[in-house]
Design a protein around this motif. Structure first.
Motif, short mmCIF file in Angstrom:
data_model
loop_
_atom_site.label_atom_id
_atom_site.label_comp_id
_atom_site.label_asym_id
_atom_site.label_seq_id
_atom_site.Cartn_x
_atom_site.Cartn_y
_atom_site.Cartn_z
N ARG A 29 60.79 13.97 -68.67
CA ARG A 29 60.37 13.15 -69.81
C ARG A 29 60.74 13.75 -71.16
O ARG A 29 61.21 13.04 -72.04
CB ARG A 29 58.86 12.95 -69.77
CG ARG A 29 58.37 11.87 -68.86
CD ARG A 29 56.86 11.86 -68.79
NE ARG A 29 56.22 12.00 -70.10
CZ ARG A 29 54.92 12.06 -70.28
NH1 ARG A 29 54.12 11.99 -69.23
NH2 ARG A 29 54.40 12.19 -71.48
N ALA A 30 60.47 15.01 -71.33
CA ALA A 30 60.72 15.64 -72.64
C ALA A 30 62.09 16.29 -72.71
O ALA A 30 62.46 16.85 -73.74
CB ALA A 30 59.64 16.68 -72.93
N GLY A 31 62.83 16.24 -71.60
CA GLY A 31 64.17 16.80 -71.61
C GLY A 31 64.26 18.25 -71.24
O GLY A 31 65.35 18.83 -71.20
N GLY A 32 63.12 18.85 -70.93
CA GLY A 32 63.14 20.28 -70.68
C GLY A 32 63.68 20.67 -69.33
O GLY A 32 64.07 21.82 -69.12
N ILE A 33 63.69 19.73 -68.40
CA ILE A 33 64.16 20.04 -67.05
C ILE A 33 65.25 19.06 -66.67
O ILE A 33 65.10 17.85 -66.84
CB ILE A 33 63.00 19.96 -66.05
CG1 ILE A 33 61.94 21.00 -66.40
CG2 ILE A 33 63.50 20.18 -64.63
CD1 ILE A 33 60.72 20.95 -65.53
N SER A 92 53.59 10.21 -65.47
CA SER A 92 52.65 10.94 -66.30
C SER A 92 52.91 12.45 -66.23
O SER A 92 52.25 13.22 -66.93
CB SER A 92 51.21 10.64 -65.86
OG SER A 92 51.04 10.97 -64.50
N TYR A 93 53.88 12.83 -65.41
CA TYR A 93 54.17 14.24 -65.21
C TYR A 93 55.31 14.67 -66.13
O TYR A 93 56.44 14.21 -65.99
CB TYR A 93 54.53 14.52 -63.76
CG TYR A 93 53.41 14.18 -62.81
CD1 TYR A 93 53.45 13.02 -62.04
CD2 TYR A 93 52.29 15.00 -62.71
CE1 TYR A 93 52.41 12.70 -61.18
CE2 TYR A 93 51.25 14.68 -61.86
CZ TYR A 93 51.31 13.54 -61.10
OH TYR A 93 50.28 13.23 -60.26
N VAL A 94 55.04 15.56 -67.03
CA VAL A 94 56.02 15.95 -68.04
C VAL A 94 57.22 16.66 -67.43
O VAL A 94 58.34 16.52 -67.90
CB VAL A 94 55.34 16.84 -69.11
CG1 VAL A 94 56.37 17.35 -70.11
CG2 VAL A 94 54.25 16.08 -69.82
#
Length: 126
Positions: free
Chosen positions: A52-56, A101-103
């Motif tokens: 979601r946030a692009g971190g993975i 809902s899991y980032v």
């Protein structure tokens, strides 16, 4: 959620393209995103995924080191930078999204995604 993929085209082997996928109807920060592709006569296959946030991020072995998935949640857009393209990369590329809902989650099978874009054609030929 509506997804609009664009940026495909004709490129020579060794060249590059950047695909974009614009999301609307829901904040993209709530969406895990992925790219898939389908070549003629073949099944649709996973290419890359991003949380979601692009971190993975996660890649298919066939594109690892050549393709980069990224996202800009302010612009509600996900990108697929494709470098060192090979003829076997030619396909229709689809972006996909899943509400989560899991980032930190990402998804690598097509049955895990709820929404799909219309596809954009990538042709790699000299």
């Amino acid at each position: 959620v509506q997804l609009q993929a664009y940026g495909g085209g004709l490129v020579q082997p060794g060249g590059f393209l950047r695909l974009s996928c614009a999301a609307s109807g829901r904040a993209s920060s709530s969406l895990a995103m992925g790219w898939f592709r389908q070549a003629p006569g073949k099944e649709r296959e996973f290419v890359a995924a991003v949380s979601r946030a692009g971190g993975i991020t996660y890649y298919a072995e066939s594109v690892k080191g050549r393709f980069t998935i990224s996202r800009d949640n302010i612009k509600d857009t996900v990108y697929l930078q494709m470098d060192s393209l090979k003829p076997e990369d030619a396909a229709v590329y689809y972006c996909a999204a899943r509400v989560t809902s899991y980032v930190r989650s990402y998804y690598i099978t097509d049955d895990q995604y709820n929404y799909w874009g219309q596809g954009t054609q990538v042709t790699v030929s000299s």
